[in-house]
Design a protein around this motif. Structure first.
Motif: not given
Lengths: 447, 447
Positions: A407-409, B19-24, B75-80, B113-120
């Protein structure tokens, strides 16, 4: 609190009334004068009492009290805990710190039996049976004050550099390293739980959680049947893991700065005591530490005339001592990073450098003994699965671990370091048993 | 290391290449312009890209690259996890921190993956199944930064006050507290080992060893089948023990100073974030904390109209809430020491005050829930044996423990405190599961 003065603060006090509390280290019960060496957690001080051996026929209550005090001192056993009031006097003739206390009152708070069960020269195993008495030796007490300073300096360095402290669980549903040397226990309806062999899984999970940089100092467990001076079934692992690295070089750079910060604090706070108690002139290691690729290290060891018997390409303990001796002679350094291990002698999760086919990993050797394994981890799940299969591991059995990567790392790496090994090598001790508060091995589970 | 700038440092940088690095965290893919919220461990920043949706027939390589970038963002998925270079621009119209970065290059380092398995708003249990994703929420990340600050402030207070840090073994040959709720495992030829339920034994052993003042923050284990919001099978215990005390008052005085030092550091470093994320105005507790003897506490609770159902004389959870409410109303304080518990509801090793017949012990209640039990320990071995017998315990079975007292030991006492309870109550969370990195309970052993 008892209104006592710590022994280490006595020298700075003016002569006069004072209270001290501690335990009896020695008694010299001479005919005319009695001496007691009283020790507390900060040092030892001489107590003195002019002996009253008999009473005149017309003796008053004062003389009776003096006789009672003399007899109480004669009856003191080593290790009894006392609170003593008296007159502090600076006297440069007194060898122990140039001070002594003339006893006014003495209260035995807790009496020890006449014969202590161990002496300073008892065997290690016997001393460990009586560890709570063995630890009263100033040299042994010092070890744990050094440990306190070292760990606090490390944590301060991490905190100042934006690391998060995590506490990873020691109860796991699956092994964290290998299926060998695992402790297991019954766990409710879930069946079997395993004790963590390292925080490896969870340190990496924290990277998937976006924690960036983390550390942990915590116990780990290995059902390791060996009896060497470097192994235990439970020991304290010093761990860190960082994201967005380019290679294991970033991990090494972090670890050597961390170590230098720890040594700096120890040298500053305990350098004199270490010289006195251990005969060691501890120095802060220079940065950067030397780095030697494993294949070069093997050539160097061979050129020194030592043929490593193991055939897997790794160094053995004598090989580690040889490469350390080379580094000491060549660079005057006590530490050396041995790098670029072949995949055959590294776990499947170490990242492989596509140019060399070697892992992006290292061992850190300190005074001739390995204290750390570190690496960049493989974060691409499909490569990780491939590497697991190449090791004959079934990715199905690794699902708990592999899930962290799906799930991204970010790219990441870290190290694990044995606390007791660092202390043992720093202080020139022969075994980690000497520098562990309460050692645990295949035949030792108490006290 | 990746040459990235932490998001929290962007605001202080001049406009220009970065330059920045992190997750979507989110993507807003509008027709003319695309926005990405990128989060790292320090904060979130808005990335922007003017969309190129189609190519003119005579489009050059630059336009092709622009189209590719637009499609990559779509095409970016959340958490990438991404590394992005671009132009930093300060613009007060941007809600998120008044800055944005115009994307030049974008590298997907690890795709989710496109769909994160949990939400807040997923259930707690589901969130814990995916804890490594759940912890990416800034509120959850903050909990562990607060934990880091709190523990470091505590350790710094201890170190500054001359305490030694010890690491007590978690593998024991005999139970440390009671025979109930014990995890046990096979241990070589020695038979059964037990997991430590508390460091109690070994903290006291350090007093017999003359260590004076010690602390430890470490995991403890209870095979506790309960499912309350306050219990776990593995949790971090915050422990201290000190010698030469006159009563439990000395332990309370130490603990309240320690807590205040911790809160001061947390308020200073995270006060604003705590207000923002938890809606709580955290304050440093005033010293001294209120102290109420248990029998008075019971009278107060009764006068408030609550009849405690349990008959052993102790408070129950509602009783704790009631006395806390009374203290809050009367003294404006979130903490209260409840003192002087009868022997019937305390372990045999608590010291009894001969004047009152009550134990020299206390509980500390914070925001209505118990976080600590503390006491002066009985150090006189004959009294200790007597008290054990009075509880129906056979001193023979306690030999491992009683031995520490036979060779001299100073008067001493200490406390144990649940780290997760403190954090839960500090942040107004409903369960320790929310503030534990990886919770362990009767039905949870993973991830």
């Amino acid at each position: 609190m008892t209104a006592r003065t710590l022994v280490k603060h006595l020298a700075a006090r003016a002569d006069g009334a004072v209270t001290v509390s501690g335990w009896v280290e020695t008694v010299r019960d001479q005919k005319k004068v009695q001496f007691v060496i009283l020790r507390d957690e900060s040092g030892a001080v001489q107590l003195v009492n002019p002996a009253t051996r008999e009473l005149a026929d017309d003796a008053g209550p004062k003389a009776s009290a003096a006789l009672a005090l003399t007899e109480a001192i004669s009856g003191l056993s080593h290790g009894s805990f006392l609170t003593v009031t008296g007159e502090l006097k600076h006297d440069e003739r007194v060898k122990l710190g140039g001070i002594e206390i003339k006893i006014a009152t003495l209260e035995v708070v807790s009496a020890a039996p006449a014969e202590p069960p161990i002496a300073a020269d008892s065997s290690l195993d016997k001393r460990l049976d009586w560890r709570y008495l063995d630890l009263r030796q100033p040299k042994h007490n010092l070890i744990f004050r050094i440990q306190t300073t070292l760990e606090h300096a490390w944590r301060t360095w991490w905190v100042d550099n934006g690391f998060i402290e995590i506490h990873t669980p020691k109860l796991m549903s699956s092994p964290s390293e290998s299926r060998a040397e695992l402790f297991q226990l019954d766990y409710f309806e879930l069946g079997t739980a395993y004790l963590a062999q390292s925080p490896q899984h969870f340190k990496q999970m924290a990277q998937a959680a976006g924690f960036g940089k983390i550390f942990e100092i915590s116990p780990v467990f290995r059902a390791d049947p060996s009896f060497t001076s470097r192994h235990a079934t439970e020991f304290i692992s010093v761990d860190a893991e960082i994201s967005w690295i380019d290679s294991h070089e970033d991990v090494m750079a972090m670890q050597e700065q961390l170590l230098a910060a720890g040594f700096e604090a120890v040298v500053e706070k305990h350098g004199d005591e270490i010289r006195e108690q251990f005969g060691i002139e501890l120095a802060v290691p220079a940065l950067p530490f030397p780095r030697i690729p494993l294949h070069e290290a093997r050539d160097i060891v061979k050129a020194r005339g030592y043929e490593i018997p193991r055939t897997d390409g790794d160094l053995d303990p004598e090989g580690e001592r040889q490469i350390a001796a080379h580094v000491k002679e060549t660079y005057g350094h006590d530490f050396v990073f041995v790098t670029d291990y072949p995949t055959g002698i590294r776990p499947f999760y170490h990242m492989v450098d596509p140019e060399t086919g070697l892992t992006k990993s290292y061992d850190l050797i300190y005074n001739g003994t390995e204290i750390t394994t570190g690496a960049q981890r493989e974060h691409r799940v499909e490569v990780l699965e491939e590497q697991a299969r190449a090791k004959g591991l079934d990715p199905e059995g690794l699902e708990h671990y592999l899930d962290f990567f799906r799930y991204g790392i970010p790219p990441h790496g870290g190290f694990g370091m044995g606390l007791a090994r660092v202390l043992m090598l720093m202080l020139g001790e022969a075994s980690i048993r000497e520098v562990t508060f309460l050692f645990r091995g295949p035949t030792r589970l108490a006290p």
